[in-house]
Write a protein that holds these residues in place. Structure first.
Motif, PDB file in Angstrom:
ATOM      1  N   ALA A  19       0.835  -1.203   0.000  1.00  0.00           N
ATOM      2  CA  ALA A  19       0.000   0.000   0.000  1.00  0.00           C
ATOM      3  C   ALA A  19       0.870   1.254   0.000  1.00  0.00           C
ATOM      4  O   ALA A  19       0.558   2.234  -0.686  1.00  0.00           O
ATOM      5  N   ASP A  20       1.974   1.218   0.749  1.00  0.00           N
ATOM      6  CA  ASP A  20       2.894   2.361   0.749  1.00  0.00           C
ATOM      7  C   ASP A  20       3.421   2.626  -0.660  1.00  0.00           C
ATOM      8  O   ASP A  20       3.516   3.771  -1.092  1.00  0.00           O
ATOM      9  N   ALA A  21       3.768   1.564  -1.381  1.00  0.00           N
ATOM     10  CA  ALA A  21       4.284   1.712  -2.751  1.00  0.00           C
ATOM     11  C   ALA A  21       3.223   2.313  -3.673  1.00  0.00           C
ATOM     12  O   ALA A  21       3.544   3.143  -4.536  1.00  0.00           O
ATOM     13  N   LEU A  22       1.967   1.915  -3.503  1.00  0.00           N
ATOM     14  CA  LEU A  22       0.886   2.480  -4.320  1.00  0.00           C
ATOM     15  C   LEU A  22       0.739   3.977  -4.057  1.00  0.00           C
ATOM     16  O   LEU A  22       0.583   4.764  -4.988  1.00  0.00           O
ATOM     17  N   ARG A  23       0.795   4.338  -2.793  1.00  0.00           N
ATOM     18  CA  ARG A  23       0.660   5.756  -2.446  1.00  0.00           C
ATOM     19  C   ARG A  23       1.851   6.560  -2.968  1.00  0.00           C
ATOM     20  O   ARG A  23       1.677   7.620  -3.575  1.00  0.00           O
ATOM     21  N   ARG A  24       3.059   6.055  -2.764  1.00  0.00           N
ATOM     22  CA  ARG A  24       4.258   6.755  -3.250  1.00  0.00           C
ATOM     23  C   ARG A  24       4.271   6.862  -4.773  1.00  0.00           C
ATOM     24  O   ARG A  24       4.746   7.830  -5.339  1.00  0.00           O
ATOM     25  N   GLY A  25       3.742   5.836  -5.432  1.00  0.00           N
ATOM     26  CA  GLY A  25       3.712   5.814  -6.893  1.00  0.00           C
ATOM     27  C   GLY A  25       2.583   6.621  -7.498  1.00  0.00           C
ATOM     28  O   GLY A  25       2.435   6.649  -8.717  1.00  0.00           O
ATOM     29  N   ASN A  26       1.775   7.272  -6.637  1.00  0.00           N
ATOM     30  CA  ASN A  26       0.645   8.080  -7.105  1.00  0.00           C
ATOM     31  C   ASN A  26      -0.281   7.260  -8.016  1.00  0.00           C
ATOM     32  O   ASN A  26      -0.719   7.711  -9.068  1.00  0.00           O
ATOM     33  N   VAL A  27      -0.562   6.026  -7.579  1.00  0.00           N
ATOM     34  CA  VAL A  27      -1.407   5.119  -8.353  1.00  0.00           C
ATOM     35  C   VAL A  27      -2.873   5.518  -8.217  1.00  0.00           C
ATOM     36  O   VAL A  27      -3.341   5.842  -7.117  1.00  0.00           O
ATOM     37  N   HIS A  28      -3.565   5.493  -9.356  1.00  0.00           N
ATOM     38  CA  HIS A  28      -4.986   5.814  -9.439  1.00  0.00           C
ATOM     39  C   HIS A  28      -5.700   4.709 -10.220  1.00  0.00           C
ATOM     40  O   HIS A  28      -5.067   3.949 -10.954  1.00  0.00           O
ATOM     41  N   VAL A  29      -7.005   4.671 -10.079  1.00  0.00           N
ATOM     42  CA  VAL A  29      -7.846   3.780 -10.878  1.00  0.00           C
ATOM     43  C   VAL A  29      -8.941   4.624 -11.506  1.00  0.00           C
ATOM     44  O   VAL A  29      -9.462   5.558 -10.894  1.00  0.00           O
ATOM     45  N   LEU A  79     -16.502  -3.747 -19.473  1.00  0.00           N
ATOM     46  CA  LEU A  79     -15.986  -2.452 -19.054  1.00  0.00           C
ATOM     47  C   LEU A  79     -14.589  -2.666 -18.492  1.00  0.00           C
ATOM     48  O   LEU A  79     -14.312  -3.713 -17.920  1.00  0.00           O
ATOM     49  N   TYR A  80     -13.727  -1.669 -18.627  1.00  0.00           N
ATOM     50  CA  TYR A  80     -12.388  -1.725 -18.034  1.00  0.00           C
ATOM     51  C   TYR A  80     -12.294  -0.756 -16.861  1.00  0.00           C
ATOM     52  O   TYR A  80     -12.665   0.417 -16.995  1.00  0.00           O
ATOM     53  N   LEU A  81     -11.759  -1.222 -15.745  1.00  0.00           N
ATOM     54  CA  LEU A  81     -11.241  -0.358 -14.692  1.00  0.00           C
ATOM     55  C   LEU A  81      -9.732  -0.462 -14.819  1.00  0.00           C
ATOM     56  O   LEU A  81      -9.174  -1.559 -14.743  1.00  0.00           O
ATOM     57  N   SER A  82      -9.074   0.659 -15.046  1.00  0.00           N
ATOM     58  CA  SER A  82      -7.644   0.657 -15.345  1.00  0.00           C
ATOM     59  C   SER A  82      -6.847   1.320 -14.223  1.00  0.00           C
ATOM     60  O   SER A  82      -7.226   2.381 -13.724  1.00  0.00           O
ATOM     61  N   TRP A  83      -5.744   0.668 -13.855  1.00  0.00           N
ATOM     62  CA  TRP A  83      -4.838   1.138 -12.808  1.00  0.00           C
ATOM     63  C   TRP A  83      -3.583   1.706 -13.462  1.00  0.00           C
ATOM     64  O   TRP A  83      -3.058   1.122 -14.401  1.00  0.00           O
ATOM     65  N   GLY A  84      -3.093   2.813 -12.905  1.00  0.00           N
ATOM     66  CA  GLY A  84      -1.854   3.374 -13.415  1.00  0.00           C
ATOM     67  C   GLY A  84      -1.295   4.435 -12.491  1.00  0.00           C
ATOM     68  O   GLY A  84      -1.963   4.893 -11.558  1.00  0.00           O
ATOM     69  N   ALA A  85      -0.069   4.800 -12.772  1.00  0.00           N
ATOM     70  CA  ALA A  85       0.589   5.870 -12.025  1.00  0.00           C
ATOM     71  C   ALA A  85       0.341   7.194 -12.739  1.00  0.00           C
ATOM     72  O   ALA A  85       0.494   7.279 -13.957  1.00  0.00           O
ATOM     73  N   ALA A  92       0.199   6.324 -16.633  1.00  0.00           N
ATOM     74  CA  ALA A  92       0.980   5.164 -17.069  1.00  0.00           C
ATOM     75  C   ALA A  92       0.298   3.892 -16.568  1.00  0.00           C
ATOM     76  O   ALA A  92       0.521   3.439 -15.446  1.00  0.00           O
ATOM     77  N   MET A  93      -0.561   3.323 -17.410  1.00  0.00           N
ATOM     78  CA  MET A  93      -1.345   2.158 -17.023  1.00  0.00           C
ATOM     79  C   MET A  93      -0.449   0.927 -16.845  1.00  0.00           C
ATOM     80  O   MET A  93       0.457   0.699 -17.628  1.00  0.00           O
ATOM     81  N   PHE A  94      -0.757   0.152 -15.789  1.00  0.00           N
ATOM     82  CA  PHE A  94      -0.016  -1.089 -15.572  1.00  0.00           C
ATOM     83  C   PHE A  94      -0.909  -2.291 -15.313  1.00  0.00           C
ATOM     84  O   PHE A  94      -0.430  -3.424 -15.300  1.00  0.00           O
ATOM     85  N   ARG A  95      -2.205  -2.083 -15.142  1.00  0.00           N
ATOM     86  CA  ARG A  95      -3.097  -3.207 -14.825  1.00  0.00           C
ATOM     87  C   ARG A  95      -4.527  -2.796 -15.121  1.00  0.00           C
ATOM     88  O   ARG A  95      -4.885  -1.634 -14.981  1.00  0.00           O
ATOM     89  N   ARG A  96      -5.355  -3.789 -15.553  1.00  0.00           N
ATOM     90  CA  ARG A  96      -6.772  -3.512 -15.809  1.00  0.00           C
ATOM     91  C   ARG A  96      -7.627  -4.649 -15.258  1.00  0.00           C
ATOM     92  O   ARG A  96      -7.213  -5.807 -15.235  1.00  0.00           O
ATOM     93  N   ALA A  97      -8.843  -4.280 -14.863  1.00  0.00           N
ATOM     94  CA  ALA A  97      -9.853  -5.249 -14.450  1.00  0.00           C
ATOM     95  C   ALA A  97     -10.979  -5.217 -15.478  1.00  0.00           C
ATOM     96  O   ALA A  97     -11.377  -4.139 -15.930  1.00  0.00           O
ATOM     97  N   LYS A  98     -11.477  -6.402 -15.849  1.00  0.00           N
ATOM     98  CA  LYS A  98     -12.595  -6.517 -16.795  1.00  0.00           C
ATOM     99  C   LYS A  98     -13.873  -6.832 -16.034  1.00  0.00           C
ATOM    100  O   LYS A  98     -13.926  -7.793 -15.265  1.00  0.00           O
ATOM    101  N   LEU A  99     -14.888  -6.031 -16.287  1.00  0.00           N
ATOM    102  CA  LEU A  99     -16.226  -6.274 -15.751  1.00  0.00           C
ATOM    103  C   LEU A  99     -17.095  -6.701 -16.927  1.00  0.00           C
ATOM    104  O   LEU A  99     -17.471  -5.883 -17.763  1.00  0.00           O
TER     105      LEU A  99
END
Length: 151
Positions: A19-29, A79-85, A92-99
């Protein structure tokens, strides 16, 4: 057809190094509209909600959805929910979820198509390993309902 996705249990809310890495990396969805990820929410937010409209039509007795929010071919729409910094250069997308629409119970999809309410997907956004949820999201990780409009 009106759709709302309610996300809870975002991975940046948890304690620990991941979780710390996600916060430091400014990760959003965010939700993907065509190739663009919009309505981005930080990975440490308390919750996330996305609302939008898709087109729906009946073809040979089956419902098909479309529009800029919808990806995939007929019979396999999602639908895509996309994760990225979020960086100075953009997202900068690095992961996606498919609904998947095929995972929505037919009676709920039909009720939303007929204008009887908003199709709502409630999804936890952290996987079993504490990472941002990705790949195809199945029940019980997502629960679909139709919320009727009060008169």
């Amino acid at each position: 057809m009106r759709i709302r996705i309610d996300g809870s249990d975002l991975p940046g809310q948890r304690p620990g190094a991941e979780a710390d890495a996600l916060r430091r990396g400014n990760v959003h969805v965010g939700v993907q509209r065509k190739a663009e990820v919009v309505d981005q929410v930080p990975a440490d937010a308390a919750s996330a909600t996305w609302s939008f409209e898709v087109s729906s039509r009946e073809i040979d007795g089956a419902l098909d959805v479309g529009g800029p929010w919808v990806h995939g071919r007929p019979g396999a729409r999602f639908l895509y929910l996309s994760w990225g910094a979020v960086t100075p250069d953009g997202f900068a997308m690095f992961r996606r979820a498919k609904l998947m629409f095929t995972d929505v119970p037919t009676e709920l999809l039909r009720a939303a198509h007929e204008g009887n309410g908003t199709l709502v997907g409630r999804v936890g956004l952290t996987d079993a390993a504490g990472e941002p949820v990705c790949a195809r999201v199945h029940s019980p990780a997502i629960a679909w309902t139709v919320e009727r409009v009060a008169d």
